[in-house]
Design an enzyme around this catalytic site. Structure first.
Site, PDB file in Angstrom:
ATOM      1  N   ASP A 111       0.834  -1.211   0.000  1.00 21.19           N
ATOM      2  CA  ASP A 111       0.000   0.000   0.000  1.00 21.19           C
ATOM      3  C   ASP A 111       0.863   1.254   0.000  1.00 21.19           C
ATOM      4  O   ASP A 111       1.519   1.559   1.002  1.00 21.19           O
ATOM      5  CB  ASP A 111      -0.916  -0.008   1.224  1.00 21.19           C
ATOM      6  CG  ASP A 111      -1.805   1.220   1.304  1.00 21.19           C
ATOM      7  OD1 ASP A 111      -2.134   1.772   0.236  1.00 21.19           O
ATOM      8  OD2 ASP A 111      -2.172   1.615   2.427  1.00 21.19           O
TER       9      ASP A 111
ATOM     10  N   ASP B 108      -1.826   5.739  -5.264  1.00 23.43           N
ATOM     11  CA  ASP B 108      -2.077   4.833  -4.150  1.00 23.43           C
ATOM     12  C   ASP B 108      -2.411   3.424  -4.631  1.00 23.43           C
ATOM     13  O   ASP B 108      -3.494   3.180  -5.150  1.00 23.43           O
ATOM     14  CB  ASP B 108      -3.218   5.387  -3.285  1.00 23.43           C
ATOM     15  CG  ASP B 108      -3.595   4.455  -2.154  1.00 23.43           C
ATOM     16  OD1 ASP B 108      -2.761   3.617  -1.769  1.00 23.43           O
ATOM     17  OD2 ASP B 108      -4.731   4.560  -1.645  1.00 23.43           O
TER      18      ASP B 108
END
Length: 505
Positions: free
Chosen positions: A100, A294
């Site tokens: 992430d 992201d």
């Protein structure tokens, strides 16, 4: 006349307000979509029910990393998240960890959970040390709480060696671990500013760079383009290369855009096009709040005004009449007869980013195969798809919908993010992403990026607010202990000299 009841009510209101304002929740835009649907075959566009809200050289001279060893070290897809196998503790316990780039904590399940098969048992590790600090993180989807500690970690398909890192041992969570996912923790690769409970908690990659001496750069290839989110087949996976970029994973040149702020990987979006149509919005609209890259977000998320403009433009260009609004809103799937793929009906989508030469920009283009995403089939006769773009109330997020088309280089040493065409961004033998540039950026503002209030300033404002609240509460406390009735003359308090009249009014 002063009334005690009114004073008490005002005191209670201010107390509640101050307490509420002192609780600062800082959300991280993790949005993992598991691809689990309950589909009614009676509808052409069936309603869906989900369990979430929608998830240079081949080696460095020092010999610490061999990039080729890291190729294909990821498993998963955009719907279930991209994860890698890691070894934690002594002796090593193997866990799958979600990659992430939109958060900064390294956190793993440390207790049983209904949706995970195993967890990190800190009691079995002779090298685990608790710091005695609690930690909690809230994401756009889900949250967890746990204890902060340190332990030794290694990556079987990563840099050679072991590092000691900060680990959050997750003891409770809500909406974080999801049905159908195959990971038991999260690897936050963003900057220390996003670390919890504060920025003194060194993130994983910072520790790797400091302890191993590898270059401060990593790169990411996500290979789930065109794959069904509900497929039971082995996920396509991808590659996380720590310490550099692997040339065999991309085609052509790498185009770089500056990192505007080192918290998320915040970049500057200059404009969007649907087909050949410029949306003609003020560039600040695209960067409302922030624009970030992201990997932990499944979809391309756009600020509301931008999202509405994109939907309107796609609707006009898609050649499909009376298309269900539920499809655009993410509550319904669109289904076609099996084999009649809908991608030819939909236009390309292009995002322009400011280049490192700030007077120029470059263009990332994704074909409809990336944003009209296969989900499942119905009775073997229908193929059903979802819209891979959603609206956002907290900024623009370049998630997996876009990232699956490109090899993304996070060059932290030079404060920039690079994009190149990914070698795995191919569906049915056709490349599903394009790049072009440079273009002049003279037609947009010199600075389109949001200058939002960042975390350090938020803490200062929070402390200042709490100080003001304390003063007000002290005054109200004095009011409550003073006689709650009007007094006569002879030095007694009157309405004309009371605190309420002169201090509170």
């Amino acid at each position: 006349m002063v009334h005690c009841g009114n004073s008490a009510m005002l005191w209670a209101f201010v107390l509640a307000f101050c307490f509420k304002m002192s609780k600062c929740y800082y959300t991280i835009p993790l949005k993992i979509y598991t691809g689990e649907f309950n589909i009614s075959t009676a509808l052409d566009l069936p309603r869906t029910q989900t369990s979430s809200n929608l998830l240079s050289l081949a080696s460095d001279p020092a010999g610490i990393v061999n990039f080729l060893d890291m190729v294909n070290n990821l498993q998963g897809d955009s719907g279930r998240g991209y994860y890698m196998e890691m070894s934690l503790g002594t002796p090593g316990q193997m866990l799958n960890i979600l990659v992430d780039t939109g958060s900064s904590n390294f956190a793993v399940a440390a207790s049983p959970h209904a949706y995970i098969t195993h967890y990190f048992d800190t009691a079995l590790s002779s090298t685990y040390q608790s710091t005695g600090r609690e930690v909690a993180v809230r994401y756009t989807q889900g949250n967890w709480k746990g204890d902060l500690g340190t332990d030794r970690v290694s990556i079987p398909k990563g840099p050679n060696g072991t590092v000691t890192i900060n680990i959050a041992a997750i003891l409770s969570s809500e909406g974080f671990f999801l049905p159908g996912v195959n990971w038991q923790g999260i690897l936050g690769l963003a900057y220390p500013m996003l670390s919890r409970p504060d920025s003194s908690v060194e993130p994983f990659f910072n520790s790797v760079v400091r302890q191993m001496g590898i270059p401060n750069i990593f790169s990411l290839q996500m290979c789930g383009a065109g794959m069904s989110a509900s497929s039971t087949a082995n996920p396509p996976g991808g590659s996380l290369v720590l310490g550099g970029a692997e040339p065999t994973l991309y085609r052509g040149s790498v185009w770089y855009t500056p990192v505007k702020e080192e918290w998320y990987y915040q970049v500057e979006v200059l404009k969007l096009e649907v087909g050949d149509q410029n949306l003609n919005l003020d560039c600040r609209e695209y960067n409302m709040d922030k624009a970030i890259v992201d990997s932990g977000t499944t979809l391309l998320r756009l600020p509301v005004n931008v999202f509405n403009a994109v939907v309107e433009a796609i609707s006009r260009a898609s050649m499909i009449q009376d298309f269900s609004s539920g499809f655009w809103g993410g509550t319904k799937l669109a289904c076609w007869m099996k084999g009649e793929t809908p991608w030819r009906f939909f236009p390309k989508l292009s995002i322009y980013l400011r280049a490192t030469n700030t007077s120029q920009s470059f263009r990332l283009t994704i074909l409809s195969q990336l944003y009209i995403q296969p989900i499942t089939d119905v009775d073997g006769t229908l193929d059903c798809f979802r819209f891979g773009i959603s609206s956002s109330s907290n900024g623009l997020v370049i998630g997996a919908t876009v990232m699956e088309g490109f090899y993304v280089v996070f060059d932290r040493a030079q404060k920039r993010v690079g994009f190149a065409l990914s070698t795995c961004a191919v569906v049915g033998g056709e490349a599903v992403s394009e790049m072009a540039g440079p273009f002049s950026s003279s037609d947009v503002a010199a600075d389109c990026a949001a200058s939002g209030v960042k975390e350090p300033l938020l803490w200062v404002l929070s402390c200042a607010l709490m100080a003001v609240c304390a003063v007000v509460l002290l005054i109200l406390l004095l009011l409550l202990v003073l006689p709650c009735r009007r007094r006569g003359r002879g030095g007694e308090i009157t309405d004309e000299s009371s605190l309420v009249r002169n201090r509170i009014k």
